[in-house]
Design an enzyme around this catalytic site. Sequence first.
Site, short mmCIF file in Angstrom:
data_model
loop_
_atom_site.label_atom_id
_atom_site.label_comp_id
_atom_site.label_asym_id
_atom_site.label_seq_id
_atom_site.Cartn_x
_atom_site.Cartn_y
_atom_site.Cartn_z
N PHE A 122 53.13 42.69 -11.85
CA PHE A 122 52.62 43.43 -13.01
C PHE A 122 53.74 43.48 -14.05
O PHE A 122 54.84 43.94 -13.77
CB PHE A 122 52.19 44.85 -12.64
CG PHE A 122 51.59 45.58 -13.81
CD1 PHE A 122 50.24 45.42 -14.12
CD2 PHE A 122 52.36 46.40 -14.61
CE1 PHE A 122 49.69 46.07 -15.21
CE2 PHE A 122 51.82 47.05 -15.71
CZ PHE A 122 50.48 46.88 -16.00
N ASP A 207 62.34 41.84 -14.25
CA ASP A 207 61.59 42.98 -14.78
C ASP A 207 61.99 44.22 -13.97
O ASP A 207 61.58 44.39 -12.83
CB ASP A 207 60.09 42.70 -14.65
CG ASP A 207 59.21 43.85 -15.12
OD1 ASP A 207 59.71 44.98 -15.25
OD2 ASP A 207 58.00 43.62 -15.32
N LYS A 236 60.43 52.90 -18.66
CA LYS A 236 60.11 54.04 -17.81
C LYS A 236 61.24 55.07 -17.70
O LYS A 236 61.35 55.95 -18.53
CB LYS A 236 59.64 53.55 -16.44
CG LYS A 236 58.27 52.86 -16.47
CD LYS A 236 57.73 52.62 -15.08
CE LYS A 236 56.38 51.91 -15.10
NZ LYS A 236 55.28 52.74 -15.62
#
Length: 384
Positions: A122, A207, A236
Amino acid sequence: MSSLFPTYQRFDIHVEEAQGTKLIDNKGNEYLDFISGIAVCNVGHRHPDVQKAVEEQLNKVWHVSNLFHQSIQEDVAGKLVEHSNGDAVFFCNSGAEANEAAIKLARKYTQKHKIITFTKSFHGRTFATMTATGQAKIHDGFGPLVNEFVYVPYNDEEALKQEMDDSVAAIMVEVIQGEGGVVPGTEAFLLTIQELCKKHEALFIVDEVQTGIGRTGKPFAYQHFNVSPDIITAAKGLGSGMPVGAMIGKGYLKDAFGPGTHGTTFGGNPIALASAKATLNIIFNEAFLAEVTEKSLYFTNALKNSIADYSFVTDVRGKGFMIGIECGEHQSALLAAMREKGLLALGAGPHVVRLLPPLTVTKEELDQAIHIIEEAFSQTKITS
């Protein structure tokens, strides 16, 4: 009737307050929050140092755009470079934007277009990052995707070697797949990616949107392995709830991202970066990270012992405070039972319970969480 698009499946909880590891709803119910805004509130909700930094910045300047020099951008970029193998930072507003920038930079620098990612990955929901995501359910209904993305099974070195050639611009990978089920990469797999990228003059993109900023006990999760990516993306946990993302790259990539090649109106916003600076001052500290490692090992071992006898639990995995419990078709029932007892967790794929507590969680709160999990699992065993 709601005026919102129904893009989210929401819990039946209306949050009114948050502090530290706790959420309080509009009925006065208190919850242990082991979602942390999906790995965002790494220093807990409303950490006093972060709140103070944001309040101070509110009394200075809110926004001037990237047409002006802003010293706080240099401060935060310096922190990210100091604690990674990168040399330059591009600020944006989210993990998807950071990954979008990484994809653009890889194509611009290499002058190649093909990008390899992995099944069950993702990387975001823009068109490029949605395409990079190796999950059909994310693609369905949106028509033609961005060309020249290829998906290879995760942790499959041989499949990757067969797909790799000189036409590849980059390989993009999560060190631990988050939405794909909290699946850690092996060191051999990550080393193979690095070797293939060097051999074929491609960029190695990691990532770290969910795994970065102390979540695994190091500044970035790739640092658990003997690898040195060309590009790292973060978001995040970087801003403790303020919208901020960052792409960190090695110095030789700078010329490919000169004036006019990429941009963002709000990226590097001083309020978001005030939050990021205070957050990094807390997390990028050896003693703090050592405590994260110690507490997460304690929690993982205690958790494994407490649910070892349940036949539907087939694995407990992860690193640091990114933990997945493989529990098959019981996932949704377990999550609901845990919420009912005051512990918030979320799924990762259809069969995994994911635990992402704030890094500031106490041992007493960890013990409380284990007690709730054990009770929830016991009830599920009875009804299964």
